[in-house]
Design a protein around this motif. Structure first.
Motif, PDB file in Angstrom:
ATOM      1  N   UNK B 196      24.219  49.351  52.112  1.00 15.76           N
ATOM      2  CA  UNK B 196      25.290  48.421  52.499  1.00 15.76           C
ATOM      3  C   UNK B 196      25.232  47.163  51.638  1.00 15.76           C
ATOM      4  N   UNK B 197      24.044  46.670  51.431  1.00 17.78           N
ATOM      5  CA  UNK B 197      23.905  45.450  50.636  1.00 17.78           C
ATOM      6  C   UNK B 197      24.271  45.693  49.175  1.00 17.78           C
ATOM      7  N   UNK B 198      23.979  46.888  48.697  1.00 19.10           N
ATOM      8  CA  UNK B 198      24.325  47.207  47.309  1.00 19.10           C
ATOM      9  C   UNK B 198      25.839  47.171  47.127  1.00 19.10           C
ATOM     10  N   UNK B 199      26.559  47.692  48.138  1.00 18.66           N
ATOM     11  CA  UNK B 199      28.016  47.652  48.047  1.00 18.66           C
ATOM     12  C   UNK B 199      28.502  46.208  48.046  1.00 18.66           C
ATOM     13  N   UNK B 200      27.932  45.442  48.934  1.00 16.43           N
ATOM     14  CA  UNK B 200      28.344  44.038  49.021  1.00 16.43           C
ATOM     15  C   UNK B 200      28.050  43.304  47.718  1.00 16.43           C
ATOM     16  N   UNK B 201      26.828  43.417  47.254  1.00 13.96           N
ATOM     17  CA  UNK B 201      26.442  42.704  46.033  1.00 13.96           C
ATOM     18  C   UNK B 201      27.244  43.181  44.839  1.00 13.96           C
ATOM     19  N   UNK B 202      27.433  44.480  44.742  1.00 12.96           N
ATOM     20  CA  UNK B 202      28.213  45.027  43.634  1.00 12.96           C
ATOM     21  C   UNK B 202      29.641  44.505  43.647  1.00 12.96           C
ATOM     22  N   UNK B 203      30.202  44.413  44.840  1.00 13.62           N
ATOM     23  CA  UNK B 203      31.585  43.947  44.977  1.00 13.62           C
ATOM     24  C   UNK B 203      31.700  42.477  44.566  1.00 13.62           C
ATOM     25  N   UNK B 204      30.793  41.665  45.082  1.00  8.07           N
ATOM     26  CA  UNK B 204      30.799  40.237  44.769  1.00  8.07           C
ATOM     27  C   UNK B 204      30.617  40.019  43.268  1.00  8.07           C
ATOM     28  N   UNK B 205      29.680  40.749  42.688  1.00 12.33           N
ATOM     29  CA  UNK B 205      29.381  40.584  41.268  1.00 12.33           C
ATOM     30  C   UNK B 205      30.575  40.981  40.402  1.00 12.33           C
ATOM     31  N   UNK B 206      31.173  42.127  40.732  1.00 14.55           N
ATOM     32  CA  UNK B 206      32.304  42.606  39.929  1.00 14.55           C
ATOM     33  C   UNK B 206      33.493  41.651  40.030  1.00 14.55           C
ATOM     34  N   UNK B 207      33.703  41.112  41.225  1.00 18.20           N
ATOM     35  CA  UNK B 207      34.803  40.151  41.406  1.00 18.20           C
ATOM     36  C   UNK B 207      34.546  38.899  40.589  1.00 18.20           C
ATOM     37  N   UNK B 208      33.308  38.463  40.651  1.00 20.66           N
ATOM     38  CA  UNK B 208      32.933  37.253  39.917  1.00 20.66           C
ATOM     39  C   UNK B 208      33.144  37.459  38.417  1.00 20.66           C
TER      40      UNK B 208
END
Lengths: 337, 337
Positions: B196-208
């Motif tokens: 779950x955290x990987x999805x969250x972190x990946x999403x935040x990073x890609x958006x950034x």
DNA sequence: CGTCATTTTGCAAGCGCGTGCAAATGCCGC
DNA sequence: GCGGCATTTGCACGCGCTTGCAAAATGACG
């Protein structure tokens, strides 16, 4: 395979400076062991990482502690809920669940029961499909308990747990009539299992008692897609039904979705719907399905407590049939209420 | 308990007029037995209703054929789907699944693993929760294989199967941008498991990477109700998100329902939604959720084939980590596509 | 027909445990 | 100190099976 992986009772005995029997007795509830010996054994066991070998114990005791769950369509909401409740209840009473999937081929229930016999399971619980009579006899002859849930059969020996499907169906008719519905329909799968047929027959009979005929449609398996197809069939009728009882929540969800998105029919304004099982999705905002709750906890408790009781004495012929009540859960898919 | 329920190999041997070893060999693949002896044994076994006692066999072979499935929230659509696929795959390779439910109390994963050791399970597959390091070590020391699915940990020894969550999250960002969304949000549970955290972190990073900040909200468990609550929190923001990536389909269903029935927001016109798991409900007409499919079959195959391979040789330290790809399933909850 | 290689078979040991039985131990009152 | 009793302990057997080893059976060949 490496050879010296597991710690045996002998090693624990050696370390604790007692006999192997003492170790065995320490882990056998109700055996005669002095407190100090027990303490020494427990310490040694802890230090060595000893775990009683239940395979060997089962061999001696002629009682493995294993209960076999035989089930098809186990990914279905209702089935998985039942599995969950059962495994919990089993663990609670010191037993363990073995899971056998019978989706693969037909007649695999028989295969599964054979598997259960091989592992000397104390009992098998069948959640679906109708095992061949010869096979259930084989089980009973091999000292296995058998529990049939929602797949009633007249055979003797096993415990049969069922719901009051007919009576529930009668309550649906009452609710539909109170909502002012007159054109009733029943949506069923083609599976034809006893509980599904009981709902259908009960519904038809109760409606007839009020002077109404029911349009019955059957299609495919007990799933969402069948619900959609049944909706397409029933909602295109010249005399479109204004109330439908779906044999299962999954069917009801498919039915509602088709009614809403394909035919733009409003539930419950233009169409009343009832389901059966009370799966989680029934409570979702998109469905708000009025349905009957499967008493999962009660089912599991009955099954497991029967297993426990008949562990002691085994009254061969004393077969039991339990009929449980399904509570009606009122939500928004029937007017009034 | 009655005493003479099961037929033993000795009885079969007597009836067939051969030695007990012959019986044993008949049922041991690859053992040396003449065709005629085998025939005699098979006939006698059939007549008597003999079944090899896998408990005893496991005792000798030091290999029970039992694989323990350790799982919480097993009634959840995704979990039950995984259980189903795994049991099928296990049965296919001649093994059998033992089911352990860890919903009851915390630290019960450890208890479950102990149970697995007691029954001398050849392996344990953990579908949820993070077992204590000391316990996994205990398992490995006791010769158990260990498979961790979607609960990555850095520890060595077990097989770890995971998905490319970060990469998937990146694809969601791309899809959202292409749909013209600019105010991104991520809806997560508080479980905080690695995937779950990987999805969250990946999403935040890609958006950034595209110069966008993500509003992250977390609440409760990974279920429908949490999705609703997250929607209430995110959709009442001054800057209302126009796209939300839910860590799980279940969350997404709750989110969509709240958006639609409570805030009268149209999906995907006013709000794009993506999920993860591709549970059955994601394809239902009320959701039509664009999501990532868990490669259930591949996961099961990898797990079981690893168990089979490491049955033969046991390269203790040779731990493997497998990363599988999650395919994006396009439905209607994101514009364009 | 004898010899040797090959396959098949039976014997017996042992996997880890529970448990009946008899010996050992502890305790009490006399 | 001793007999009588209750409790604890150890021994040894057996649960149903696999398997190494050696004996028996089979077959090939000179």
């Amino acid at each position: 395979m490496s050879q010296k992986v597991f710690v045996s009772a002998q090693e624990v005995a050696d370390r604790a400076g007692v006999s192997r029997s003492a170790v065995s007795r320490t882990f056998t509830p109700g055996a005669s062991v002095s407190p100090e010996t027990r303490q020494k054994v427990v310490e040694a066991a802890e230090a060595l990482g000893y775990h009683v070998n239940h395979l060997a114990r089962g061999l001696m005791r002629n009682e493995s502690g294993i209960v076999c769950l035989i089930v098809s369509d186990m990914a279905t909401p209702h089935r998985s809920g039942l599995i969950k409740t059962l495994t919990q209840e089993l663990q609670h009473s010191g037993k363990i669940a073995m899971l056998v999937n019978t989706d693969l081929l037909d007649g695999s229930v028989d295969l599964a029961l054979r598997q259960a016999i091989r592992y000397r399971a104390d009992a098998s619980i069948i959640l679906s499909g109708m095992p061949d009579k010869s096979i259930t006899q084989l089980c009973l002859k091999n000292g296995q308990r058998l529990v049939l849930i929602n797949c009633d059969d007249e055979q003797n020996g096993p415990l049969r747990i069922n719901l009051d499907d007919e009576e529930a169906a009668g309550r649906v008719v009452t609710a539909f009539l109170r909502a002012g519905c007159r054109r009733l329909a029943f949506a069923n799968s083609e599976a034809g299992t006893p509980s599904l047929m009981a709902r259908e027959n009960g519904f038809v009979a109760a409606a007839r008692a009020h002077g109404l005929e029911v349009v019955v449609a059957r299609h495919g398996g007990t799933n969402y897609e069948s619900g959609r197809i049944l909706a397409q069939r029933l909602l295109t009728l010249a005399e479109r039904p204004d109330a439908v009882f779906c044999a299962t929540d999954l069917l009801a969800c498919g039915f509602i979705d088709a009614a809403r998105h394909q035919f733009f029919i409003r539930v419950p304004d233009q169409l009343c719907v009832a389901g059966f099982d009370d799966i989680e999705q029934a409570s979702w905002a998109s469905y708000q399905l009025t349905t009957f709750a499967q008493p999962l906890a009660a089912i599991a408790r009955e099954a497991v407590s029967w297993l426990e009781s008949s562990d002691a004495a085994k009254p061969e012929g004393q077969a039991r049939a339990i009929r449980l009540h399904a509570d009606l859960v009122w939500r928004g898919s029937i007017r009034g209420g």
